[in-house]
Design a protein around this motif. Sequence first.
Motif, PDB file in Angstrom:
ATOM      1  N   GLY A 140     -29.752  21.488  47.097  1.00 59.46           N
ATOM      2  CA  GLY A 140     -28.188  21.323  46.806  1.00 59.46           C
ATOM      3  C   GLY A 140     -27.483  21.802  45.623  1.00 59.46           C
ATOM      4  N   GLU A 141     -28.440  22.618  44.552  1.00 57.01           N
ATOM      5  CA  GLU A 141     -27.775  23.036  43.407  1.00 57.01           C
ATOM      6  C   GLU A 141     -27.409  24.279  43.402  1.00 57.01           C
ATOM      7  N   VAL A 142     -26.160  24.510  43.456  1.00 60.15           N
ATOM      8  CA  VAL A 142     -25.412  25.687  43.550  1.00 60.15           C
ATOM      9  C   VAL A 142     -25.934  26.729  42.421  1.00 60.15           C
ATOM     10  N   ASP A 143     -26.153  27.891  42.897  1.00 56.75           N
ATOM     11  CA  ASP A 143     -26.659  28.720  42.000  1.00 56.75           C
ATOM     12  C   ASP A 143     -26.388  30.125  41.939  1.00 56.75           C
ATOM     13  N   LEU A 144     -25.522  30.607  41.030  1.00 55.67           N
ATOM     14  CA  LEU A 144     -25.092  32.234  41.397  1.00 55.67           C
ATOM     15  C   LEU A 144     -26.311  33.210  41.315  1.00 55.67           C
ATOM     16  N   LEU A 145     -27.294  33.018  40.541  1.00 53.97           N
ATOM     17  CA  LEU A 145     -28.231  33.796  40.493  1.00 53.97           C
ATOM     18  C   LEU A 145     -28.955  33.986  41.811  1.00 53.97           C
ATOM     19  N   LYS A 146     -29.363  32.983  42.321  1.00 53.35           N
ATOM     20  CA  LYS A 146     -29.805  32.988  43.680  1.00 53.35           C
ATOM     21  C   LYS A 146     -28.717  33.647  44.882  1.00 53.35           C
ATOM     22  N   THR A 147     -27.612  33.514  44.681  1.00 53.33           N
ATOM     23  CA  THR A 147     -26.660  34.224  45.655  1.00 53.33           C
ATOM     24  C   THR A 147     -26.737  35.776  45.119  1.00 53.33           C
ATOM     25  N   SER A 194     -31.131  28.161  37.510  1.00 53.24           N
ATOM     26  CA  SER A 194     -30.354  28.818  36.415  1.00 53.24           C
ATOM     27  C   SER A 194     -29.521  28.065  35.635  1.00 53.24           C
ATOM     28  N   ILE A 195     -29.248  28.499  34.723  1.00 58.05           N
ATOM     29  CA  ILE A 195     -28.516  27.637  33.577  1.00 58.05           C
ATOM     30  C   ILE A 195     -27.035  27.568  33.778  1.00 58.05           C
ATOM     31  N   PHE A 196     -26.511  28.288  34.692  1.00 59.51           N
ATOM     32  CA  PHE A 196     -25.152  28.576  34.943  1.00 59.51           C
ATOM     33  C   PHE A 196     -24.397  27.453  35.854  1.00 59.51           C
ATOM     34  N   ILE A 244     -30.879  16.091  42.687  1.00 60.47           N
ATOM     35  CA  ILE A 244     -31.688  16.245  41.420  1.00 60.47           C
ATOM     36  C   ILE A 244     -30.942  16.140  40.092  1.00 60.47           C
ATOM     37  N   ALA A 245     -29.468  16.203  40.286  1.00 59.56           N
ATOM     38  CA  ALA A 245     -28.669  16.465  38.878  1.00 59.56           C
ATOM     39  C   ALA A 245     -27.288  16.203  39.590  1.00 59.56           C
ATOM     40  N   SER A 246     -26.634  15.701  38.391  1.00 63.73           N
ATOM     41  CA  SER A 246     -25.248  15.409  38.475  1.00 63.73           C
ATOM     42  C   SER A 246     -24.261  16.227  37.861  1.00 63.73           C
ATOM     43  N   ARG A 247     -22.989  16.516  38.026  1.00 68.13           N
ATOM     44  CA  ARG A 247     -22.269  17.454  37.213  1.00 68.13           C
ATOM     45  C   ARG A 247     -20.972  16.589  37.096  1.00 68.13           C
ATOM     46  N   LEU A 248     -20.269  17.042  35.818  1.00 67.66           N
ATOM     47  CA  LEU A 248     -18.874  16.386  35.602  1.00 67.66           C
ATOM     48  C   LEU A 248     -18.017  17.262  34.794  1.00 67.66           C
ATOM     49  N   SER A 249     -17.082  17.781  35.213  1.00 63.04           N
ATOM     50  CA  SER A 249     -15.973  18.432  34.280  1.00 63.04           C
ATOM     51  C   SER A 249     -14.782  18.170  34.247  1.00 63.04           C
ATOM     52  N   ILE A 250     -14.135  18.375  32.891  1.00 62.71           N
ATOM     53  CA  ILE A 250     -12.712  17.858  32.608  1.00 62.71           C
ATOM     54  C   ILE A 250     -11.866  19.128  32.076  1.00 62.71           C
ATOM     55  N   GLN A 251     -10.874  19.574  32.659  1.00 63.93           N
ATOM     56  CA  GLN A 251     -10.152  20.438  32.189  1.00 63.93           C
ATOM     57  C   GLN A 251      -8.461  20.131  32.159  1.00 63.93           C
ATOM     58  N   GLY A 252      -7.900  20.554  31.316  1.00 63.83           N
ATOM     59  CA  GLY A 252      -6.406  20.512  31.314  1.00 63.83           C
ATOM     60  C   GLY A 252      -5.584  21.022  30.231  1.00 63.83           C
ATOM     61  N   PRO A 775     -34.548  18.734  52.965  1.00 60.02           N
ATOM     62  CA  PRO A 775     -33.098  18.249  53.072  1.00 60.02           C
ATOM     63  C   PRO A 775     -32.327  18.151  51.726  1.00 60.02           C
ATOM     64  N   ALA A 776     -31.084  17.889  51.502  1.00 57.25           N
ATOM     65  CA  ALA A 776     -30.427  17.599  50.499  1.00 57.25           C
ATOM     66  C   ALA A 776     -28.863  17.383  50.858  1.00 57.25           C
ATOM     67  N   VAL A 777     -28.592  16.322  50.000  1.00 59.67           N
ATOM     68  CA  VAL A 777     -27.138  15.932  50.256  1.00 59.67           C
ATOM     69  C   VAL A 777     -26.392  15.947  48.824  1.00 59.67           C
ATOM     70  N   THR A 778     -25.161  16.362  48.792  1.00 56.96           N
ATOM     71  CA  THR A 778     -24.480  16.621  47.592  1.00 56.96           C
ATOM     72  C   THR A 778     -23.045  16.019  47.836  1.00 56.96           C
ATOM     73  N   TRP A 779     -22.486  15.257  46.974  1.00 55.53           N
ATOM     74  CA  TRP A 779     -21.043  14.758  47.118  1.00 55.53           C
ATOM     75  C   TRP A 779     -20.522  15.171  46.155  1.00 55.53           C
ATOM     76  N   ASN A 780     -19.390  16.115  46.232  1.00 54.65           N
ATOM     77  CA  ASN A 780     -18.437  16.451  45.117  1.00 54.65           C
ATOM     78  C   ASN A 780     -17.071  15.967  45.260  1.00 54.65           C
ATOM     79  N   PHE A 781     -16.447  15.862  44.041  1.00 54.93           N
ATOM     80  CA  PHE A 781     -15.129  15.213  43.914  1.00 54.93           C
ATOM     81  C   PHE A 781     -14.240  15.931  42.989  1.00 54.93           C
TER      82      PHE A 781
END
Length: 783
Positions: A140-147, A194-196, A244-252, A775-781
């Motif tokens: 479930g880890e989004v990966d631009l290099l694999k795309t 990937s690191i991205f 296996i990982a969690s992400r958090l982004s704040i912008q404004g 299998p994998a499950v990811t919750w995005n908000f």
Amino acid sequence: MRHCAVVILICLITIPAFAQSKYTLSGYVKDSLSGESLIGATIAVNGQGKSITSNQYGFYSITLPEGDYNIFVSFAGYQPVQMALTLNRNIAFNFPLLQQGMLESVVVSSRRRDGNVQNAQMGKIDLSMNQVKAVPVLLGEVDLLKTLQLMPGVRNAGEGNTGLYVRGGGPDQNLILLDDAIVYNTGHLFGFFSIFNADAIKNISLIKGGMPAQYGGRLSSVLDIAMKEGNMKKLEVEGGIGAIASRLSIQGPIKKDKASFIISARRTYIDLLIKPFIGKSNAFYGSGYYFYDVNMKVNYKFSEKDRLYLSGYFGRDVFDFRNSRRSFNARIPWGNSTATLRWNHVFNRKLFANTTLVYNDYAFSFGAAQNDFSIKLSSGIRDLNGKVDIDFYPAPRHKLRFGGLYTYHRFTPNILSGNQGSTVFEPNNESKKYALESGIYIQDDWELSEKIKVHMGLRYTGFTQVGPYKIFQRDADGNKLDSTVYGRGSAVKTYGGLEPRFTIRYALNDATSLKAAVTRNNQYIHLVSNAGSTLPTDLWVPSTYRVKPQQSWLYAAGIFKNFKDNTYETSLELYYKSMDNQIEYQEGYTPSLKDPEETFTFGKGWSYGTELFVNKTKGKLTGWVGYTLSWTWRKFAGLNEGERYPAKYDRRHDMSVVAMYEFNEKWKISGVFVYGTGNATTLPERFYVIGGVLTQEYSKVNQYRLDAYHRADISATLTPRKKPGQRWEQNWVFSIYNVYSRLNPYFIYFDQEGSPYDGSLKVEARQVSLFPIIPAVTWNFKF
């Protein structure tokens, strides 16, 4: 003389062909809701056959005779807009574009999406983050290099690996830029991710053929990645919790419509998940692995003519090993650090400049201790870079870019230190190297007529190994006899050369064009690997008095055609690439502490093939099919008895099928199928027992093939409907990697049973596979 030639060229192409008054329309193309600039948006003039694209900061400029025009602006993933205007003076106008699906009441044009046919650029792949996030991926880890690996001409290093091998080139032959900072190691978890962080990325462009002169230093491709700038309008928070990982982004906005920021972080919790299952009595209690990365960016708009950006990336993998029973501890951290400071300045409506200062560092460290003995091994590369790029729009059919750069390199391949009680082992710094790299370039997008468009450029680069450095003279046994000492900054060896770039497009009609390109590239730094994929232990080394720069010529030609009002984009490209001064380790190489240069052997390589691409861009069903038929060869006097052999990443057939279907506003599904010829490999052919020891006799280099690689993945995205007035957005991504649990080969090893003394010895080949069905499950908000 070179500067005089540039001035004369600018003067010639700015001489007006007619006395008719001309005026300039200029400004920026931006996301209407966030204020983010849009890179590579198309600004076209209806009925004129003229168009231009916005630059890396969203700026555009087009000069036209006085008159009435319809201007069409389009960008992938956004609703195109149309504006009628009377051009009787210079006009500054910023085009706001809205993402598709945001509002149904916006009036849009029917502007065709035909940049793949109309542009002179060859072998360019632009991906939107929506496409990247829709593709099912490992755990479930989004990966631009694999795309990107799903595109024709781009292949992976092996099962689950993020390394890119483009048109027969190695992983070091790709120039990978994150906000203009070079990234030397792109992988987490030994290359499986990937690191991205996709939440921090705005734009992705891969150029695999016809590299523009603004880029240099690599043979195969350019991957230019731009980070988000931060929402200028409102505060946003988004993230996700995965397997296996969690992400958090704040912008404004820091100051609305004036300054903004973004901070994006990601961390795995593999160590936290397995910790409860390792008891304190276990010998490995306290061991673990995790990685994390942080992206940060701020920008400030001083005026419509000046803007400042400061961005950075910091990421680390950390592996700890502890064995309490043997009092042995080891710690292995590695990762990248980058910082980029950029200043945009608009001199006038036709002249745009960007000045950049970059710091980047890649470091690997291995530290181990047992009782009173400790040892540390370090390697890495550090750069300080400054460059200036200028965009000049002198005439309606020309877009000039010129500039220069200067880089200071420091290479640290394998520095060893340690102690035994009170005895200290001093670092051996003989292999530490320093170098200066510079370059200047000029390029022009020139529309000769409605049918013919060319992109031509010229780049000159120079590279000097500098002191402090010692060159040792050795006897036949390798013992040091004498040395030549070079002081700090003294030139040890200098290389340089011209790199011409030329691409031409001939339009057969509005939907069909022919393109051809030829490019020359020099590469002065090299990644030397003793493995099949990029690992943190691989070494970056510079060109020196012993190591010559890599060089290549790339020839490409293709036909590009769109069908059904650009619903289907198709292309068929042919290419041939020659590569000189390729580097490998000598036959029988084993790691040691001497200068790695003394274990290199040099040769040449070449690759050729054809790439087919069919891309459906409209409707509920979108996606693409990519197929590559290719050959990649290497030839070294010191390897394989001097005979040519297929490179490890030679792949005769490589096919990817990607499909995305939108059922309704709530449900979307996507699927991927990949097939590729197995990796070339070297295997033992005969086994002997000599003095009770099993001895192997190996085949010629890469004489055998592993079994073919194939795999299918699927994912489904559920987006609950928002309630009226609700700001909160969320979705659930359910994915299955390797649906039919294909056990693809990772490598082959030979297992032995029995004893050579009684004749019961049996040797059997065994295959190692990494990933079954997952299998994998990811919750995005987002809110």
